[in-house]
Design an enzyme around this catalytic site. Structure first.
Site, PDB file in Angstrom:
ATOM      1  N   CYS A   1       0.817  -1.220   0.000  1.00 23.77           N
ATOM      2  CA  CYS A   1       0.000   0.000   0.000  1.00 23.77           C
ATOM      3  C   CYS A   1       0.852   1.272   0.000  1.00 23.77           C
ATOM      4  CB  CYS A   1      -0.943   0.019   1.198  1.00 23.77           C
ATOM      5  SG  CYS A   1      -2.109  -1.342   1.177  1.00 23.77           S
TER       6      CYS A   1
ATOM      7  N   ASN B   1     -10.102   0.012  -0.384  1.00 19.36           N
ATOM      8  CA  ASN B   1      -8.641   0.125  -0.322  1.00 19.36           C
ATOM      9  C   ASN B   1      -8.062  -0.488  -1.595  1.00 19.36           C
ATOM     10  OD1 ASN B   1      -5.911  -0.145   0.174  1.00 19.36           O
ATOM     11  ND2 ASN B   1      -6.160  -0.870   2.280  1.00 19.36           N
TER      12      ASN B   1
ATOM     13  N   HIS C   1      -3.265   7.593   1.619  1.00 23.87           N
ATOM     14  CA  HIS C   1      -3.690   6.249   1.225  1.00 23.87           C
ATOM     15  C   HIS C   1      -5.073   5.986   1.813  1.00 23.87           C
ATOM     16  CE1 HIS C   1      -3.980   2.047   0.637  1.00 23.87           C
ATOM     17  NE2 HIS C   1      -3.710   1.722   1.894  1.00 23.87           N
TER      18      HIS C   1
HETATM   19  N1  ACO Z   1     -18.640  -7.655   9.366  1.00 25.92           N
HETATM   20  C1  ACO Z   1     -19.067  -7.856  10.617  1.00 25.92           C
HETATM   21  N2  ACO Z   1     -18.254  -8.088  11.644  1.00 25.92           N
HETATM   22  C2  ACO Z   1     -16.932  -8.106  11.400  1.00 25.92           C
HETATM   23  C3  ACO Z   1     -16.396  -7.888  10.105  1.00 25.92           C
HETATM   24  C4  ACO Z   1     -17.318  -7.662   9.083  1.00 25.92           C
HETATM   25  N3  ACO Z   1     -16.931  -7.450   7.802  1.00 25.92           N
HETATM   26  N4  ACO Z   1     -15.066  -7.949  10.182  1.00 25.92           N
HETATM   27  C5  ACO Z   1     -14.738  -8.195  11.456  1.00 25.92           C
HETATM   28  N5  ACO Z   1     -15.883  -8.298  12.187  1.00 25.92           N
HETATM   29  C6  ACO Z   1     -16.020  -8.597  13.611  1.00 25.92           C
HETATM   30  C7  ACO Z   1     -14.831  -9.357  14.175  1.00 25.92           C
HETATM   31  O1  ACO Z   1     -14.949 -10.728  13.878  1.00 25.92           O
HETATM   32  C8  ACO Z   1     -14.966  -9.066  15.636  1.00 25.92           C
HETATM   33  O2  ACO Z   1     -15.941  -9.902  16.161  1.00 25.92           O
HETATM   34  P1  ACO Z   1     -15.742 -10.558  17.620  1.00 25.92           P
HETATM   35  O3  ACO Z   1     -15.694  -9.384  18.557  1.00 25.92           O
HETATM   36  O4  ACO Z   1     -16.964 -11.412  17.771  1.00 25.92           O
HETATM   37  O5  ACO Z   1     -14.465 -11.313  17.565  1.00 25.92           O
HETATM   38  C9  ACO Z   1     -15.518  -7.638  15.671  1.00 25.92           C
HETATM   39  O6  ACO Z   1     -16.061  -7.386  14.357  1.00 25.92           O
HETATM   40  C10 ACO Z   1     -14.471  -6.600  15.973  1.00 25.92           C
HETATM   41  O7  ACO Z   1     -13.333  -6.898  15.160  1.00 25.92           O
HETATM   42  P2  ACO Z   1     -12.091  -5.990  15.136  1.00 25.92           P
HETATM   43  O8  ACO Z   1     -11.089  -6.533  14.170  1.00 25.92           O
HETATM   44  O9  ACO Z   1     -11.670  -5.763  16.557  1.00 25.92           O
HETATM   45  O10 ACO Z   1     -12.770  -4.657  14.540  1.00 25.92           O
HETATM   46  P3  ACO Z   1     -12.124  -3.263  14.349  1.00 25.92           P
HETATM   47  O11 ACO Z   1     -12.981  -2.242  14.975  1.00 25.92           O
HETATM   48  O12 ACO Z   1     -10.665  -3.263  14.660  1.00 25.92           O
HETATM   49  O13 ACO Z   1     -12.285  -3.077  12.770  1.00 25.92           O
HETATM   50  C11 ACO Z   1     -10.954  -3.207  10.779  1.00 25.92           C
HETATM   51  C12 ACO Z   1     -11.661  -3.982  11.893  1.00 25.92           C
HETATM   52  C13 ACO Z   1     -11.990  -2.424  10.004  1.00 25.92           C
HETATM   53  C14 ACO Z   1     -10.252  -4.190   9.857  1.00 25.92           C
HETATM   54  C15 ACO Z   1      -9.940  -2.230  11.433  1.00 25.92           C
HETATM   55  O14 ACO Z   1      -9.150  -2.898  12.367  1.00 25.92           O
HETATM   56  C16 ACO Z   1      -9.072  -1.579  10.414  1.00 25.92           C
HETATM   57  O15 ACO Z   1      -9.514  -0.847   9.579  1.00 25.92           O
HETATM   58  N6  ACO Z   1      -7.767  -1.784  10.512  1.00 25.92           N
HETATM   59  C17 ACO Z   1      -6.844  -1.202   9.580  1.00 25.92           C
HETATM   60  C18 ACO Z   1      -6.563  -2.226   8.621  1.00 25.92           C
HETATM   61  C19 ACO Z   1      -6.523  -1.729   7.211  1.00 25.92           C
HETATM   62  O16 ACO Z   1      -7.108  -0.763   6.806  1.00 25.92           O
HETATM   63  N7  ACO Z   1      -5.803  -2.524   6.475  1.00 25.92           N
HETATM   64  C20 ACO Z   1      -5.663  -2.300   5.090  1.00 25.92           C
HETATM   65  C21 ACO Z   1      -4.345  -2.739   4.614  1.00 25.92           C
HETATM   66  S1  ACO Z   1      -3.093  -1.826   5.351  1.00 25.92           S
HETATM   67  C22 ACO Z   1      -3.340  -0.326   4.909  1.00 25.92           C
HETATM   68  O17 ACO Z   1      -3.766  -0.115   3.814  1.00 25.92           O
HETATM   69  C23 ACO Z   1      -3.051   0.699   5.867  1.00 25.92           C
END
Ligand code: ACO
Length: 323
Positions: free
Chosen positions: A114, A280, A250
């Site tokens: 990324c 993304n 990004h």
């Molecule tokens: N739909 C419903 N529930 C979901 C989904 C979904 N699509 N995805 C995850 N969950 C659930 C999880 O299973 C978890 O459930 P649990 O509590 O029963 O275990 C709950 O939601 C919370 O999960 P978390 O991972 O703690 O959720 P968070 O608030 O951290 O959001 C996310 C997840 C959106 C991926 C966030 O962490 C994020 O955006 N991180 C940055 C990652 C990113 O953008 N990566 C891209 C590549 S790197 C870059 O480009 C920077």
């Protein structure tokens, strides 16, 4: 006198197929409200069967060349930031070079996931400021849909396909922060963080693999490192966050963009946000956002733009330029 790499043209291309969040509800335990509230993403584009990274990239290049009023043979170098090339080799860049009908110069890929566009812009800036190239096409092109595990709701809803391209041209300048062109660029990586964002396959392991991510960890690093690199790159350019007209980061997650802008004390009105429509798109997200902002009239000559990106590696970096 200083040689600056000035943005002369910008263009983008998105595949035809648009996938709304609701479409994932049919196959996964997820819903539109969760995806849009946690990420800001509402829809993304997916490449058609047989449509590849070089196909998307060539369209973005043609758009950028047309915006610049140039043709392919006016370009000295073509750098493609991608982690999803059509083939193991040749590079996506030489494939795009061939498809563009560009019969001179040189082309190569940069792989920094990324952060790839920041790496490619930094490399292009070095080629131009050292006098090795007059015009460089910098492209981000990705088909991340091909790396998704469609049973993993934590990752497959986040990504999209697309391409963007920026045509940089050498211009003589005074060497001050008032110059047009790239004023400062920096890149970083830290290989200790491989396990928080990676693809579990590759040529050497006989597989393509799927993207794996520890979302919370990536989120934490993203905000801290994006704000940090934006600040230091601005300082190298002789500028401060208050001088910024546009942050074009990004596009991974709206909450990352908001938190980064907050840390820089820059209001969200100055942040170009396209994540709602593109998801993304990895290395393509910054040139896509630049292209959208140029097309709708937001980017004007003289504006100070700071871009910043982070991705697998971890790799991150930032580029500050005056339009
Ligand atoms: N739909 C419903 N529930 C979901 C989904 C979904 N699509 N995805 C995850 N969950 C659930 C999880 O299973 C978890 O459930 P649990 O509590 O029963 O275990 C709950 O939601 C919370 O999960 P978390 O991972 O703690 O959720 P968070 O608030 O951290 O959001 C996310 C997840 C959106 C991926 C966030 O962490 C994020 O955006 N991180 C940055 C990652 C990113 O953008 N990566 C891209 C590549 S790197 C870059 O480009 C920077």
């Amino acid at each position: 006198m200083t040689l600056r790499a000035v943005v002369r043209g910008i263009g983008h291309y998105l595949p035809e197929r648009v996938v709304e969040n609701a479409e994932f509800e049919k196959t996964l335990d997820t819903n539109d409200a969760w995806i849009s509230s946690r990420t800001g993403i509402e829809r993304r584009h997916f490449a058609a069967e047989g449509e590849t990274t070089s196909d998307l990239g060539v369209n973005a290049c043609e758009a950028a060349l047309s915006d610049a009023g140039l043709v392919a043979d006016d370009v000295d170098a073509l750098i493609v930031a991608t982690s999803t090339p059509d083939l193991t080799f040749p590079s996506a860049a030489t494939m795009i070079q061939g498809k563009l009908g560009m019969t001179r110069g040189f082309a190569f890929d940069v792989q920094a996931v990324c952060a790839g566009f920041a790496y490619a812009m930094t490399t292009a800036n070095s080629l131009i400021s050292s006098g090795q190239a007059q015009r460089v096409l910098v492209v981000g092109s990705e088909t991340f849909s091909r790396l998704m595990d469609w049973t993993d709701r934590g990752t497959c809803v986040l990504f999209g396909d697309g391409a963007g391209a920026v045509l940089l041209e050498a211009r003589n300048a005074a060497g001050t922060p008032d110059d047009r062109g790239i004023l400062a660029a920096e890149i970083h990586s830290d290989g200790r963080y491989k396990d928080i964002l990676y693809v579990d396959g590759g040529v050497s392991t006989h597989t393509t693999g799927h993207l794996r991510m520890q979302g919370k960890e990536v989120f934490r690093h993203a905000v801290e490192k994006l704000a940090g690199t934006a600040r230091t790159t601005l300082a190298k350019a002789g500028l401060e966050p208050a001088d910024v007209d546009w942050i074009v980061p990004h596009q991974a997650n709206l909450r990352i963009l908001t938190a980064t802008a907050d840390r820089l004390n820059v209001p969200m009105e100055k942040v170009v946000v396209t994540v709602q429509d593109h998801g993304n798109t990895s290395a393509a997200s910054i040139p896509l956002a630049l292209s959208v902002a140029k097309a709708d009239g937001r980017l004007k000559e003289g504006d100070v733009v700071v871009t910043g990106a982070i991705g697998g590696g971890l790799a991150w970096g930032s580029v500050v330029f005056r339009v």
